[in-house]
Motif scaffolding. Structure first.
Motif, PDB file in Angstrom:
ATOM      1  N   GLN A  10      24.436  -1.435  28.792  1.00  0.00           N
ATOM      2  CA  GLN A  10      23.342  -1.725  29.713  1.00  0.00           C
ATOM      3  C   GLN A  10      22.457  -2.830  29.134  1.00  0.00           C
ATOM      4  O   GLN A  10      22.179  -2.851  27.939  1.00  0.00           O
ATOM      5  CB  GLN A  10      22.520  -0.477  29.990  1.00  0.00           C
ATOM      6  CG  GLN A  10      23.318   0.583  30.721  1.00  0.00           C
ATOM      7  CD  GLN A  10      22.464   1.800  31.065  1.00  0.00           C
ATOM      8  OE1 GLN A  10      21.258   1.844  30.785  1.00  0.00           O
ATOM      9  NE2 GLN A  10      23.072   2.798  31.661  1.00  0.00           N
ATOM     10  N   ILE A  11      22.000  -3.722  30.004  1.00  0.00           N
ATOM     11  CA  ILE A  11      21.169  -4.857  29.597  1.00  0.00           C
ATOM     12  C   ILE A  11      19.704  -4.500  29.819  1.00  0.00           C
ATOM     13  O   ILE A  11      19.335  -3.988  30.872  1.00  0.00           O
ATOM     14  CB  ILE A  11      21.546  -6.110  30.397  1.00  0.00           C
ATOM     15  CG1 ILE A  11      23.025  -6.448  30.159  1.00  0.00           C
ATOM     16  CG2 ILE A  11      20.643  -7.283  30.022  1.00  0.00           C
ATOM     17  CD1 ILE A  11      23.571  -7.521  31.060  1.00  0.00           C
ATOM     18  N   HIS A  12      18.860  -4.788  28.815  1.00  0.00           N
ATOM     19  CA  HIS A  12      17.438  -4.486  28.872  1.00  0.00           C
ATOM     20  C   HIS A  12      16.648  -5.731  28.451  1.00  0.00           C
ATOM     21  O   HIS A  12      17.114  -6.507  27.625  1.00  0.00           O
ATOM     22  CB  HIS A  12      17.088  -3.355  27.905  1.00  0.00           C
ATOM     23  CG  HIS A  12      17.862  -2.092  28.141  1.00  0.00           C
ATOM     24  ND1 HIS A  12      17.482  -1.151  29.045  1.00  0.00           N
ATOM     25  CD2 HIS A  12      19.024  -1.659  27.595  1.00  0.00           C
ATOM     26  CE1 HIS A  12      18.369  -0.157  29.039  1.00  0.00           C
ATOM     27  NE2 HIS A  12      19.308  -0.455  28.169  1.00  0.00           N
ATOM     28  N   LEU A  13      15.449  -5.865  29.001  1.00  0.00           N
ATOM     29  CA  LEU A  13      14.557  -6.899  28.497  1.00  0.00           C
ATOM     30  C   LEU A  13      14.212  -6.542  27.063  1.00  0.00           C
ATOM     31  O   LEU A  13      13.918  -5.383  26.752  1.00  0.00           O
ATOM     32  CB  LEU A  13      13.274  -6.970  29.335  1.00  0.00           C
ATOM     33  CG  LEU A  13      13.422  -7.490  30.747  1.00  0.00           C
ATOM     34  CD1 LEU A  13      12.083  -7.421  31.482  1.00  0.00           C
ATOM     35  CD2 LEU A  13      13.943  -8.931  30.737  1.00  0.00           C
ATOM     36  N   ALA A  14      14.276  -7.523  26.183  1.00  0.00           N
ATOM     37  CA  ALA A  14      13.989  -7.277  24.768  1.00  0.00           C
ATOM     38  C   ALA A  14      12.493  -7.102  24.564  1.00  0.00           C
ATOM     39  O   ALA A  14      11.677  -7.776  25.194  1.00  0.00           O
ATOM     40  CB  ALA A  14      14.505  -8.422  23.913  1.00  0.00           C
ATOM     41  N   VAL A  15      12.131  -6.183  23.704  1.00  0.00           N
ATOM     42  CA  VAL A  15      10.725  -5.941  23.372  1.00  0.00           C
ATOM     43  C   VAL A  15      10.368  -6.837  22.195  1.00  0.00           C
ATOM     44  O   VAL A  15      11.063  -6.861  21.189  1.00  0.00           O
ATOM     45  CB  VAL A  15      10.506  -4.460  23.017  1.00  0.00           C
ATOM     46  CG1 VAL A  15       9.054  -4.215  22.625  1.00  0.00           C
ATOM     47  CG2 VAL A  15      10.914  -3.551  24.161  1.00  0.00           C
ATOM     48  N   VAL A  37      16.942 -10.636  25.921  1.00  0.00           N
ATOM     49  CA  VAL A  37      17.501  -9.367  26.374  1.00  0.00           C
ATOM     50  C   VAL A  37      18.242  -8.703  25.222  1.00  0.00           C
ATOM     51  O   VAL A  37      18.573  -9.344  24.230  1.00  0.00           O
ATOM     52  CB  VAL A  37      18.462  -9.554  27.577  1.00  0.00           C
ATOM     53  CG1 VAL A  37      17.732 -10.095  28.780  1.00  0.00           C
ATOM     54  CG2 VAL A  37      19.637 -10.435  27.220  1.00  0.00           C
ATOM     55  N   SER A  38      18.495  -7.418  25.391  1.00  0.00           N
ATOM     56  CA  SER A  38      19.333  -6.691  24.446  1.00  0.00           C
ATOM     57  C   SER A  38      20.340  -5.878  25.247  1.00  0.00           C
ATOM     58  O   SER A  38      20.123  -5.577  26.420  1.00  0.00           O
ATOM     59  CB  SER A  38      18.492  -5.780  23.546  1.00  0.00           C
ATOM     60  OG  SER A  38      17.843  -4.791  24.329  1.00  0.00           O
ATOM     61  N   VAL A  39      21.456  -5.544  24.608  1.00  0.00           N
ATOM     62  CA  VAL A  39      22.502  -4.738  25.237  1.00  0.00           C
ATOM     63  C   VAL A  39      22.665  -3.485  24.398  1.00  0.00           C
ATOM     64  O   VAL A  39      22.894  -3.557  23.187  1.00  0.00           O
ATOM     65  CB  VAL A  39      23.837  -5.519  25.313  1.00  0.00           C
ATOM     66  CG1 VAL A  39      24.906  -4.668  25.977  1.00  0.00           C
ATOM     67  CG2 VAL A  39      23.655  -6.836  26.051  1.00  0.00           C
ATOM     68  N   ASP A  40      22.537  -2.311  25.048  1.00  0.00           N
ATOM     69  CA  ASP A  40      22.638  -1.062  24.295  1.00  0.00           C
ATOM     70  C   ASP A  40      24.102  -0.644  24.119  1.00  0.00           C
ATOM     71  O   ASP A  40      25.021  -1.325  24.579  1.00  0.00           O
ATOM     72  CB  ASP A  40      21.797   0.048  24.938  1.00  0.00           C
ATOM     73  CG  ASP A  40      22.288   0.480  26.308  1.00  0.00           C
ATOM     74  OD1 ASP A  40      23.467   0.247  26.650  1.00  0.00           O
ATOM     75  OD2 ASP A  40      21.476   1.072  27.051  1.00  0.00           O
ATOM     76  N   GLU A  97      25.869   1.519  25.497  1.00  0.00           N
ATOM     77  CA  GLU A  97      26.600   1.781  26.750  1.00  0.00           C
ATOM     78  C   GLU A  97      26.841   0.515  27.556  1.00  0.00           C
ATOM     79  O   GLU A  97      27.394   0.554  28.633  1.00  0.00           O
ATOM     80  CB  GLU A  97      25.834   2.795  27.614  1.00  0.00           C
ATOM     81  CG  GLU A  97      25.869   4.220  27.081  1.00  0.00           C
ATOM     82  CD  GLU A  97      24.846   4.423  25.973  1.00  0.00           C
ATOM     83  OE1 GLU A  97      23.730   3.883  26.067  1.00  0.00           O
ATOM     84  OE2 GLU A  97      25.173   5.136  25.001  1.00  0.00           O
TER      85      GLU A  97
END
Length: 55
Positions: free
Chosen positions: A49-54, A42-45, A47
């Motif tokens: 927010q947590i996202h699945l890492a590409v 995952v990555s955290v932007d 702001e």
């Protein structure tokens, strides 16, 4: 089987009655006891927010 009360140092899946340690992914209570969650990147932007890492 009754799930323990929620704690800040554990993840709880009420539908499966499982309790997992977030640092290790180890299930410490419920039908999954002794197993581990599979890690996902995952990555955290900026702001927070947590996202699945590409990959």
């Amino acid at each position: 089987m009754t799930a323990p009360l929620a704690r800040l140092d554990q993840l709880s899946a009420t539908s499966a009655l499982g309790v997992t340690l977030p640092d290790s992914g180890e299930c410490v209570f419920g039908p999954c006891q002794g197993q581990r969650l599979a890690p996902i990147p995952v990555s955290v932007d900026a702001e927070g927010q947590i996202h699945l890492a590409v990959e």
